[in-house]
Design a protein around this motif. Structure first.
Motif, short mmCIF file in Angstrom:
data_model
loop_
_atom_site.label_atom_id
_atom_site.label_comp_id
_atom_site.label_asym_id
_atom_site.label_seq_id
_atom_site.Cartn_x
_atom_site.Cartn_y
_atom_site.Cartn_z
N PHE A 49 0.55 47.12 82.33
CA PHE A 49 0.25 46.55 83.65
C PHE A 49 0.98 47.31 84.74
O PHE A 49 2.19 47.57 84.64
N VAL A 50 0.26 47.65 85.79
CA VAL A 50 0.82 48.31 86.98
C VAL A 50 0.57 47.41 88.17
O VAL A 50 -0.54 46.87 88.34
N ALA A 51 1.58 47.23 88.99
CA ALA A 51 1.46 46.34 90.15
C ALA A 51 0.34 46.80 91.06
O ALA A 51 0.19 47.99 91.36
N ALA A 97 -10.03 52.65 63.50
CA ALA A 97 -10.61 51.92 64.63
C ALA A 97 -11.07 52.90 65.70
O ALA A 97 -10.48 53.96 65.89
N TRP A 98 -12.12 52.49 66.40
CA TRP A 98 -12.64 53.27 67.53
C TRP A 98 -12.84 52.34 68.71
O TRP A 98 -13.43 51.27 68.58
N LEU A 99 -12.29 52.74 69.86
CA LEU A 99 -12.37 51.95 71.08
C LEU A 99 -13.49 52.52 71.95
O LEU A 99 -13.46 53.68 72.35
N GLY A 100 -14.47 51.69 72.27
CA GLY A 100 -15.62 52.13 73.02
C GLY A 100 -15.44 52.02 74.52
O GLY A 100 -14.36 51.67 75.02
N PRO A 101 -16.50 52.29 75.29
CA PRO A 101 -16.42 52.24 76.75
C PRO A 101 -16.10 50.83 77.26
O PRO A 101 -16.67 49.85 76.80
N ALA A 102 -15.17 50.77 78.22
CA ALA A 102 -14.76 49.49 78.80
C ALA A 102 -14.21 49.74 80.20
O ALA A 102 -14.04 50.89 80.62
N ILE A 103 -13.91 48.68 80.90
CA ILE A 103 -13.35 48.82 82.24
C ILE A 103 -12.00 49.53 82.17
O ILE A 103 -11.13 49.16 81.38
N GLY A 104 -11.83 50.57 83.00
CA GLY A 104 -10.62 51.37 82.95
C GLY A 104 -9.48 50.78 83.76
O GLY A 104 -9.67 49.86 84.58
N PRO A 105 -8.27 51.30 83.56
CA PRO A 105 -7.09 50.73 84.21
C PRO A 105 -7.07 50.91 85.72
O PRO A 105 -6.34 50.20 86.41
N ALA A 125 0.14 46.39 65.82
CA ALA A 125 0.93 45.27 65.31
C ALA A 125 0.30 44.66 64.08
O ALA A 125 0.99 44.09 63.22
N ALA A 126 -1.04 44.78 63.97
CA ALA A 126 -1.75 44.26 62.80
C ALA A 126 -1.76 45.26 61.65
O ALA A 126 -2.32 44.96 60.58
N GLY A 127 -1.18 46.44 61.85
CA GLY A 127 -1.08 47.43 60.78
C GLY A 127 -2.09 48.55 60.83
O GLY A 127 -2.12 49.40 59.94
N VAL A 128 -2.94 48.58 61.88
CA VAL A 128 -3.94 49.62 62.02
C VAL A 128 -3.35 50.72 62.91
O VAL A 128 -3.08 50.49 64.10
N THR A 129 -3.15 51.91 62.36
CA THR A 129 -2.48 52.97 63.10
C THR A 129 -3.39 54.12 63.49
O THR A 129 -3.06 54.90 64.38
N ARG A 130 -4.56 54.23 62.85
CA ARG A 130 -5.48 55.32 63.19
C ARG A 130 -6.53 54.80 64.16
O ARG A 130 -7.47 54.11 63.75
N ILE A 131 -6.32 55.09 65.42
CA ILE A 131 -7.15 54.54 66.49
C ILE A 131 -7.65 55.68 67.35
O ILE A 131 -6.87 56.46 67.89
N GLU A 132 -8.97 55.80 67.47
CA GLU A 132 -9.59 56.85 68.28
C GLU A 132 -10.38 56.22 69.42
O GLU A 132 -10.53 55.01 69.50
N MET A 139 -4.71 50.15 76.16
CA MET A 139 -3.34 50.07 75.67
C MET A 139 -3.07 48.72 75.02
O MET A 139 -2.42 48.63 73.96
N LEU A 140 -3.58 47.66 75.64
CA LEU A 140 -3.39 46.33 75.06
C LEU A 140 -4.03 46.23 73.68
O LEU A 140 -3.45 45.66 72.76
N ALA A 141 -5.23 46.80 73.53
CA ALA A 141 -5.91 46.77 72.23
C ALA A 141 -5.16 47.60 71.20
O ALA A 141 -5.02 47.19 70.04
N ARG A 142 -4.67 48.77 71.61
CA ARG A 142 -3.92 49.59 70.67
C ARG A 142 -2.66 48.87 70.19
O ARG A 142 -2.33 48.91 69.00
N ARG A 143 -1.97 48.21 71.09
CA ARG A 143 -0.77 47.48 70.70
C ARG A 143 -1.11 46.37 69.70
O ARG A 143 -0.39 46.16 68.73
N ARG A 144 -2.19 45.68 69.94
CA ARG A 144 -2.61 44.60 69.04
C ARG A 144 -2.98 45.15 67.66
O ARG A 144 -2.61 44.59 66.63
#
Length: 256
Positions: A192-194, A160-168, A215-222, A207-212
């Motif tokens: 989540f940070v207050a 999996a590859w995570l593209g540009p998105a709104i940052g934390p 949990a679905a079994g995909v471990t190689r995430i760039e 981080m939320l996407a990586r956790r999802r």
């Protein structure tokens, strides 16, 4: 990597970038930026979204320019922040879906974003690819899990590859968003940070996407960490500008 990092991409042409992602032979991917098109004003200049108020002729010309770098017209989606997954091998028109998969060569999966997270996927054997539009609603609804399931291969074989998105630093959400994620995964609290105000939180969509995915079994995430809000010259951002174009993330199997 909160701002645009040229080391993360190879430049294909003005406004067209190839992620430096460990793809297997037989898979190609591109993302677009806001440069190199013909749209004007708030949509300047390489807007690919036909639903945002831009001149239809400008969008058509921008899509034609993109098409010249692809093996076929992308399967454009009517994205509704859900978890439906279209099959690019047989879909026609503009399906209402937030993800697409393809098993045939030269079928281009594409998602449009302007702060939501684009996620591209492929398997080691280059037999299937997928693209998902993962804003917080889609993530919470299970769009990544649905895409992984629809790809029909062992999740451990996927990349999996995570593209540009709104940052934390920019993604402020309310209590209800945090509660939605924690109801499914209590450990998602680490994403989540207050915020400065009571009931407000800064969310890490990567981080939320990586956790999802994990949990679905995909471990190689760039990928991940490239903030659209902090990169106004390169990427559209709805949260930053309110009136905004859309850029594309695309993936396909090459001809064998």
């Amino acid at each position: 990597m909160s701002r645009f990092d040229t080391q993360a991409f190879d430049v294909v042409a003005s406004g067209l970038l190839r992620p430096r992602w460990g793809l297997p032979a037989g898979v190609s991917a591109l993302i677009t930026t806001r440069e190199g098109g013909c749209s004007a004003g708030a949509f300047a200049s390489f807007n690919l979204g036909s639903h945002v108020g831009d001149e239809p002729d400008a969008v058509a010309r921008n899509r034609a320019r993109l098409r010249a770098h692809l093996p076929a017209e992308p399967l454009w989606l009517d994205q509704v922040h859900g978890c439906a997954v279209a099959d690019a091998d047989c879909a026609t028109g503009v399906p209402q879906a937030d993800a697409a998969v393809a098993r045939s060569a030269q079928r281009v999966c594409a998602v449009l974003t302007a702060d939501c997270l684009p996620v591209l996927l492929c398997d080691d054997g280059a037999t299937v690819v997928g693209a998902a539009h993962a804003g917080w609603r889609g993530l919470a609804a299970g769009v990544l899990e649905a895409t992984v399931a629809r790809m029909g291969v062992a999740p451990r074989s996927l990349r999996a590859w995570l593209g540009p998105a709104i940052g934390p630093q920019a993604f402020e959400v309310g209590d209800e968003v945090r509660a939605t994620f924690l109801a499914a995964d209590a450990r998602a609290a680490s994403a989540f940070v207050a915020g400065a105000e009571a009931g407000k939180w800064l969310a890490d969509i990567y981080m939320l996407a990586r956790r999802r995915l994990q949990a679905a079994g995909v471990t190689r995430i760039e990928g991940g960490g490239l903030c659209t809000v902090a990169s106004p010259q390169q990427f559209y951002s709805y949260r930053r500008d309110r009136v905004s174009g859309r850029f594309a993330s695309l993936i396909w199997l090459t001809a064998r």
